[in-house]
Design a protein around this motif. Structure first.
Motif, mmCIF file in Angstrom:
data_model
loop_
_atom_site.group_PDB
_atom_site.id
_atom_site.type_symbol
_atom_site.label_atom_id
_atom_site.label_comp_id
_atom_site.label_asym_id
_atom_site.label_seq_id
_atom_site.Cartn_x
_atom_site.Cartn_y
_atom_site.Cartn_z
ATOM 1 N N GLY A 103 -0.524 -10.357 -5.986
ATOM 2 C CA GLY A 103 -0.357 -11.179 -4.794
ATOM 3 C C GLY A 103 -0.281 -10.392 -3.507
ATOM 4 O O GLY A 103 -0.476 -10.955 -2.419
ATOM 5 N N GLN A 104 0.004 -9.080 -3.598
ATOM 6 C CA GLN A 104 0.100 -8.249 -2.404
ATOM 7 C C GLN A 104 -1.255 -7.735 -1.937
ATOM 8 O O GLN A 104 -1.396 -7.261 -0.807
ATOM 9 C CB GLN A 104 1.010 -7.044 -2.689
ATOM 10 C CG GLN A 104 2.430 -7.383 -3.087
ATOM 11 C CD GLN A 104 3.203 -8.016 -1.953
ATOM 12 O OE1 GLN A 104 3.161 -7.546 -0.819
ATOM 13 N NE2 GLN A 104 3.894 -9.112 -2.254
ATOM 14 N N LEU A 105 -2.271 -7.800 -2.805
ATOM 15 C CA LEU A 105 -3.547 -7.144 -2.508
ATOM 16 C C LEU A 105 -4.384 -7.814 -1.419
ATOM 17 O O LEU A 105 -5.036 -7.102 -0.643
ATOM 18 C CB LEU A 105 -4.374 -7.008 -3.789
ATOM 19 C CG LEU A 105 -3.945 -5.851 -4.693
ATOM 20 C CD1 LEU A 105 -4.682 -5.908 -6.018
ATOM 21 C CD2 LEU A 105 -4.194 -4.514 -4.009
ATOM 22 N N PRO A 106 -4.454 -9.129 -1.343
ATOM 23 C CA PRO A 106 -5.333 -9.712 -0.315
ATOM 24 C C PRO A 106 -5.041 -9.217 1.096
ATOM 25 O O PRO A 106 -5.944 -9.135 1.925
ATOM 26 C CB PRO A 106 -5.052 -11.217 -0.460
ATOM 27 C CG PRO A 106 -4.650 -11.384 -1.887
ATOM 28 C CD PRO A 106 -3.852 -10.162 -2.202
ATOM 29 N N ALA A 107 -3.780 -8.885 1.389
ATOM 30 C CA ALA A 107 -3.411 -8.419 2.734
ATOM 31 C C ALA A 107 -3.356 -6.899 2.828
ATOM 32 O O ALA A 107 -2.939 -6.356 3.849
ATOM 33 C CB ALA A 107 -2.058 -9.014 3.131
ATOM 34 N N ALA A 108 -3.763 -6.186 1.777
ATOM 35 C CA ALA A 108 -3.638 -4.724 1.753
ATOM 36 C C ALA A 108 -5.005 -4.090 1.515
ATOM 37 O O ALA A 108 -5.269 -3.551 0.453
ATOM 38 C CB ALA A 108 -2.655 -4.305 0.659
ATOM 39 N N THR A 109 -5.862 -4.150 2.515
ATOM 40 C CA THR A 109 -7.224 -3.639 2.348
ATOM 41 C C THR A 109 -7.308 -2.119 2.376
ATOM 42 O O THR A 109 -8.327 -1.551 1.987
ATOM 43 C CB THR A 109 -8.140 -4.194 3.452
ATOM 44 O OG1 THR A 109 -7.594 -3.830 4.741
ATOM 45 C CG2 THR A 109 -8.232 -5.714 3.362
ATOM 46 N N ASP A 110 -6.258 -1.450 2.833
ATOM 47 C CA ASP A 110 -6.291 0.010 2.924
ATOM 48 C C ASP A 110 -5.048 0.640 2.301
ATOM 49 O O ASP A 110 -4.601 1.698 2.731
ATOM 50 C CB ASP A 110 -6.418 0.453 4.383
ATOM 51 C CG ASP A 110 -5.223 0.039 5.235
ATOM 52 O OD1 ASP A 110 -4.431 -0.809 4.768
ATOM 53 O OD2 ASP A 110 -5.073 0.563 6.349
ATOM 54 N N ALA A 111 -4.483 -0.003 1.286
ATOM 55 C CA ALA A 111 -3.231 0.494 0.715
ATOM 56 C C ALA A 111 -3.205 0.393 -0.803
ATOM 57 O O ALA A 111 -3.779 -0.532 -1.385
ATOM 58 C CB ALA A 111 -2.039 -0.273 1.295
ATOM 59 N N VAL A 112 -2.535 1.370 -1.412
ATOM 60 C CA VAL A 112 -2.204 1.310 -2.830
ATOM 61 C C VAL A 112 -0.887 0.553 -2.956
ATOM 62 O O VAL A 112 0.066 0.839 -2.225
ATOM 63 C CB VAL A 112 -2.036 2.731 -3.417
ATOM 64 C CG1 VAL A 112 -1.650 2.661 -4.890
ATOM 65 C CG2 VAL A 112 -3.310 3.543 -3.233
ATOM 66 N N ILE A 113 -0.830 -0.410 -3.865
ATOM 67 C CA ILE A 113 0.403 -1.167 -4.091
ATOM 68 C C ILE A 113 1.031 -0.670 -5.393
ATOM 69 O O ILE A 113 0.418 -0.735 -6.456
ATOM 70 C CB ILE A 113 0.137 -2.679 -4.195
ATOM 71 C CG1 ILE A 113 -0.642 -3.184 -2.973
ATOM 72 C CG2 ILE A 113 1.451 -3.437 -4.346
ATOM 73 C CD1 ILE A 113 0.088 -3.018 -1.671
ATOM 74 N N LEU A 114 2.252 -0.169 -5.314
ATOM 75 C CA LEU A 114 2.950 0.342 -6.495
ATOM 76 C C LEU A 114 4.028 -0.642 -6.934
ATOM 77 O O LEU A 114 4.848 -1.072 -6.117
ATOM 78 C CB LEU A 114 3.605 1.697 -6.196
ATOM 79 C CG LEU A 114 2.706 2.843 -5.740
ATOM 80 C CD1 LEU A 114 3.542 4.107 -5.552
ATOM 81 C CD2 LEU A 114 1.593 3.100 -6.744
ATOM 82 N N GLY A 115 4.026 -0.979 -8.216
ATOM 83 C CA GLY A 115 5.133 -1.726 -8.789
ATOM 84 C C GLY A 115 6.268 -0.764 -9.053
ATOM 85 O O GLY A 115 6.191 0.073 -9.960
#
Length: 376
Positions: A103-115
């Motif tokens: 759910g965090q990815l659509p707004a994170a076009t230039d970021a790695v999302i870490l759980g």
């Protein structure tokens, strides 16, 4: 959205994970990579295919990093424009946490999302120690504080996939290399809290404490070896020059100059991956300025500790350890680094093509997933 699961010799936890993901969000497409598990585990991957997953793989075990890059290359070619969430196959990532990262990815076009796990409760000692060590290594190398550098639950925007395939590393070191490279490539690192889950004291993990730890900590280990070599050269040269000239000042300065030159060459060519991205002249003067600054700091701190009546040997050990950490951090972050990217671009590192074998039963699953792709 694609859920990518690398798997080596998986058990029933993989199928339970797939079922829970499908129940949590039926729109998600799942790609499973068989990292050379062999015929004894074919039934598990067949079960994954029957559950609607796309299963790809290759005959011999190549490591988690290779499996992830194989998956990224496959997704970029077969599901263009789709973001990716990576999850481990051992059941230690809950479906709701996977969906949360997605759910965090659509707004994170230039970021790695870490759980990011909190490491509270019954965490195996090797996992707690390992994450603490890599967290401090990462902070030393980049200056950034990442609570959980070893998490396998990560989200990547679609535009990042070609760059991900080019990051070095074939086994567990790949995921740390990725974080170390991300900032220089112009990407951010963001975190989202997830549950800390260890099943049966992490018995399902294929992590090899000695061999894989050496791979993960290779940058720091190489730096320590280089520093030790420079120390031996410095001490030996000092003794020889002192005996030959009788001048302490000349022996100290000449020995330090020789050892520093050797250390600079070794660090530039062997220790830091981007050591030769800049010319020797552009980094050389800054390196020797660092040497002088560290030498001055050493003298000043030792004098201050001596004034406080701190015994010489423990004072020397503390100061040398602290300045060694400073030296590594400065060289990693400012000296031996590639030219900064003007913008985050997926082709910052050339993509490497990694062929993936797609078993026949997966082709039917792939076709079905493509038909539903527009709804994801």
């Amino acid at each position: 959205m694609i859920i990518l699961i690398p798997a080596y010799e998986p058990d029933g936890q993989l199928l339970r994970l797939i079922g829970s993901i499908a129940a949590a969000d039926p729109r998600l497409t799942i790609v499973v990579v068989d990292d050379g598990s062999g015929p004894d585990f074919r039934h598990v991957f067949d079960g994954a295919a029957r559950l609607g997953c796309t299963v790809i793989g290759y005959p011999a075990n190549r490591g988690k990093g290779h499996a992830l890059k194989t998956g990224f290359a496959f997704i970029a070619g077969n599901f263009p424009g789709q973001d990716v969430v990576c999850a481990d196959s051992d059941g230690q990532h809950r479906a709701e946490d996977i969906v949360r990262v997605a759910g965090q990815l659509p707004a994170a076009t230039d970021a790695v999302i870490l759980g990011s796990r909190s490491f509270s409760g019954g965490v195996p000692a090797r996992s707690r120690i390992g994450n603490t060590a890599t967290r401090w290594l990462f902070r030393l190398a980049t200056g950034e504080i990442i609570p959980d550098t070893q998490t396998g639950l990560r989200g990547y925007p679609a535009a990042m996939l070609p760059w991900l395939v080019g990051v070095p590393g074939e086994r567990y070191e790949y995921e740390l290399n990725l974080l170390l490279e991300a900032k220089q490539a112009g990407y951010q690192i963001r975190t989202v809290g997830i549950a800390t889950v260890y099943l049966d004291h992490n018995a399902g993990s294929h992590f090899r404490p000695v061999a894989d730890s050496v791979r993960i900590y290779a940058p720091l280990l190489k730096f320590l070896a280089s520093s030790l070599t420079a120390f031996v050269i410095d001490t030996s040269a000092f003794l020889v020059l002192m005996t030959g000239t009788g001048s302490v000042l000349f022996a100290v300065v000449a020995a330090r100059g020789l050892s520093s030159a050797v250390n600079f060459a070794v660090n530039r060519h062997l220790v830091f991956r981007h050591g030769r991205d800049r010319t020797a002249a552009s980094t050389g003067y800054r390196y020797f300025a660092l040497v002088i600054a560290l030498l001055a700091a050493n003298v000043a701190i030792m004098s201050a500790l001596d004034g406080m009546a701190v015994p010489a040997l423990p004072a020397k050990l503390i100061v040398e350890a602290a300045l060694l950490a400073v030296s590594y951090s400065v060289q990693q972050r400012f000296l031996f680094t590639r030219e900064p990217a003007h913008t985050a671009h997926p082709d910052a590192t050339p993509a490497t093509h990694i062929p993936a074998m797609v078993p026949p039963q997966s082709l039917h699953s792939l076709a079905g997933n493509r038909r539903d792709q527009s709804t994801h």
